[in-house]
Design a protein around this motif. Structure first.
Motif, short mmCIF file in Angstrom:
data_model
loop_
_atom_site.label_atom_id
_atom_site.label_comp_id
_atom_site.label_asym_id
_atom_site.label_seq_id
_atom_site.Cartn_x
_atom_site.Cartn_y
_atom_site.Cartn_z
N ILE A 154 0.83 -1.20 0.00
CA ILE A 154 0.00 0.00 0.00
C ILE A 154 0.87 1.26 0.00
O ILE A 154 1.76 1.40 0.84
CB ILE A 154 -0.91 0.00 1.25
CG1 ILE A 154 -1.83 -1.22 1.19
CG2 ILE A 154 -1.70 1.28 1.34
CD1 ILE A 154 -2.57 -1.47 2.47
N PRO A 155 0.64 2.17 -0.93
CA PRO A 155 1.41 3.42 -0.95
C PRO A 155 1.24 4.18 0.35
O PRO A 155 0.13 4.35 0.86
CB PRO A 155 0.79 4.19 -2.13
CG PRO A 155 0.16 3.15 -2.99
CD PRO A 155 -0.33 2.09 -2.04
N LEU A 160 -4.09 7.09 6.04
CA LEU A 160 -4.47 8.14 6.97
C LEU A 160 -3.97 7.81 8.37
O LEU A 160 -3.21 8.56 8.96
CB LEU A 160 -5.98 8.31 6.97
CG LEU A 160 -6.58 8.92 5.70
CD1 LEU A 160 -8.04 8.53 5.55
CD2 LEU A 160 -6.43 10.43 5.73
N TYR A 161 -4.40 6.64 8.88
CA TYR A 161 -3.95 6.22 10.21
C TYR A 161 -4.28 4.75 10.43
O TYR A 161 -5.05 4.14 9.69
CB TYR A 161 -4.59 7.07 11.30
CG TYR A 161 -6.11 6.99 11.41
CD1 TYR A 161 -6.72 6.12 12.31
CD2 TYR A 161 -6.92 7.82 10.64
CE1 TYR A 161 -8.10 6.06 12.42
CE2 TYR A 161 -8.30 7.77 10.74
CZ TYR A 161 -8.90 6.89 11.63
OH TYR A 161 -10.26 6.83 11.73
N LEU A 162 -3.64 4.19 11.46
CA LEU A 162 -3.94 2.83 11.91
C LEU A 162 -4.56 2.91 13.29
O LEU A 162 -4.15 3.72 14.13
CB LEU A 162 -2.68 1.98 11.96
CG LEU A 162 -2.04 1.65 10.61
CD1 LEU A 162 -0.86 2.58 10.37
CD2 LEU A 162 -1.58 0.20 10.57
N ASP A 176 -7.49 6.19 1.97
CA ASP A 176 -8.38 7.02 1.16
C ASP A 176 -9.41 6.12 0.48
O ASP A 176 -9.09 5.35 -0.42
CB ASP A 176 -7.57 7.76 0.09
CG ASP A 176 -6.70 8.85 0.68
OD1 ASP A 176 -7.16 9.58 1.58
OD2 ASP A 176 -5.54 8.98 0.25
N GLY A 177 -10.63 6.17 0.96
CA GLY A 177 -11.71 5.41 0.33
C GLY A 177 -11.73 3.94 0.64
O GLY A 177 -12.45 3.16 -0.02
N GLU A 178 -10.98 3.47 1.64
CA GLU A 178 -10.94 2.04 1.94
C GLU A 178 -10.58 1.83 3.40
O GLU A 178 -9.82 2.59 4.00
CB GLU A 178 -9.93 1.33 1.04
CG GLU A 178 -9.95 -0.19 1.14
CD GLU A 178 -9.01 -0.85 0.15
OE1 GLU A 178 -9.08 -2.08 0.01
OE2 GLU A 178 -8.21 -0.13 -0.50
N LEU A 179 -11.15 0.76 3.99
CA LEU A 179 -10.86 0.39 5.37
C LEU A 179 -10.49 -1.09 5.39
O LEU A 179 -11.27 -1.93 4.95
CB LEU A 179 -12.07 0.66 6.26
CG LEU A 179 -11.91 0.28 7.75
CD1 LEU A 179 -10.87 1.16 8.41
CD2 LEU A 179 -13.26 0.40 8.46
N LEU A 180 -9.30 -1.40 5.90
CA LEU A 180 -8.83 -2.79 5.98
C LEU A 180 -8.71 -3.20 7.43
O LEU A 180 -8.30 -2.41 8.28
CB LEU A 180 -7.48 -2.93 5.29
CG LEU A 180 -7.39 -2.52 3.82
CD1 LEU A 180 -5.96 -2.66 3.33
CD2 LEU A 180 -8.34 -3.33 2.96
N GLU A 181 -9.06 -4.45 7.73
CA GLU A 181 -8.95 -4.97 9.09
C GLU A 181 -8.15 -6.27 9.06
O GLU A 181 -8.39 -7.14 8.23
CB GLU A 181 -10.33 -5.20 9.69
CG GLU A 181 -10.30 -5.54 11.17
CD GLU A 181 -11.68 -5.46 11.82
OE1 GLU A 181 -12.19 -4.33 11.97
OE2 GLU A 181 -12.22 -6.53 12.16
N PHE A 182 -7.18 -6.41 9.97
CA PHE A 182 -6.30 -7.57 9.99
C PHE A 182 -5.65 -7.68 11.36
O PHE A 182 -5.78 -6.79 12.20
CB PHE A 182 -5.23 -7.46 8.90
CG PHE A 182 -4.44 -6.18 8.96
CD1 PHE A 182 -3.23 -6.12 9.64
CD2 PHE A 182 -4.92 -5.02 8.35
CE1 PHE A 182 -2.51 -4.94 9.71
CE2 PHE A 182 -4.20 -3.83 8.42
CZ PHE A 182 -3.00 -3.79 9.11
#
Length: 242
Positions: A154-155, A160-162, A176-182
């Motif tokens: 990911i660039p 934005l933040y974790l 920007d425009g996406e939310l990832l969970e892991f």
């Protein structure tokens, strides 16, 4: 830490390599390890999916009755395209074959003389350290995230933040425009991302380049998309002293 794997089905060679690599990592005082020595390609593929990437791989070429080291490298590349592959071989030059398969091997170490192997391992690890330092994600490059069996590069500028959530090392990566969970920890990413990110709260790690304002009275940090993160008393004091 960048994981290091050895995969060779000859116990003496495997043990020899493990000692050489561990010794050179200690000498270099580098952020590498632990060193894991395995005897079967299938075991390495299984272990890799449970570890972080990129990683360093020292791979034998011949595994009688199993997939070859070249085939193993192809499978590793699918999961870890930015990993460092070094072949351990008795066949000499394999450059053409690895070029044909687009494996981008870092080096080829011929089995045998321990002194010669030590020199080549040292050269490989020094090169890897230099490349990792030159391409730190916090310096306008990419951040690597593993989500189940998928690896995302990911660039940095899109982060934005974790945010740490719950009690099971779950992170949310706000893009920007996406939310990832892991599953991971903020400590891991704070180390990986470096000074370009700020631990403004025990549950938040923010991209400094995306901060619009720091609201001391409200104890919040506003990002350039309007979202806000909490600001701890400790981080507030550090900000005021900076």
């Amino acid at each position: 830490m960048i994981p290091v794997y050895i995969c060779d089905d000859e116990p003496p060679v495997r043990k020899n390599l493990e000692q050489i690599i561990a010794g050179q990592i200690m000498i270099l005082d580098s952020d590498m390890g632990p060193v894991r020595a395995l005897d079967a390609p299938e075991d390495l593929l299984k272990a890799q999916k449970e570890d972080s990437v990129p990683a360093i791989y020292f791979l034998d070429i011949d595994f009688p009755g199993k997939m070859s080291g070249l085939e193993l490298a192809q499978k590793l590349r699918q999961y870890d395209p930015r990993g460092f592959i070094v072949f351990i071989t008795a066949h000499g030059d394999l450059a053409f074959e690895t070029f044909r398969l687009r494996l981008e091997a870092l080096d080829y170490i011929v089995k045998g003389d321990r002194s010669a192997m030590t020199q080549r391992v040292q050269s490989c690890l020094e090169s890897i350290r230099e490349r990792m330092q030159a391409a730190r994600p916090g310096q306008g490059n990419y951040c690597t995230v593993k989500i189940l069996d998928t690896v995302r590069h990911i660039p940095i500028e899109s982060i934005l933040y974790l945010e740490a959530v719950g009690y099971r090392h779950t992170l949310r990566l706000h893009l920007d425009g996406e939310l990832l969970e892991f599953n991971s920890t903020l400590d891991h990413f704070a180390q990986q991302l470096g000074e370009g990110f700020w631990r403004c709260h025990r549950s938040f790690l923010v991209n400094r380049s995306r901060i619009r304002s720091v609201r001391l009275k409200e104890q919040t940090v506003e990002l350039d998309n309007g979202e806000t993160c909490l600001l701890s008393r400790k981080a507030k004091s550090e900000y005021q002293m900076a």
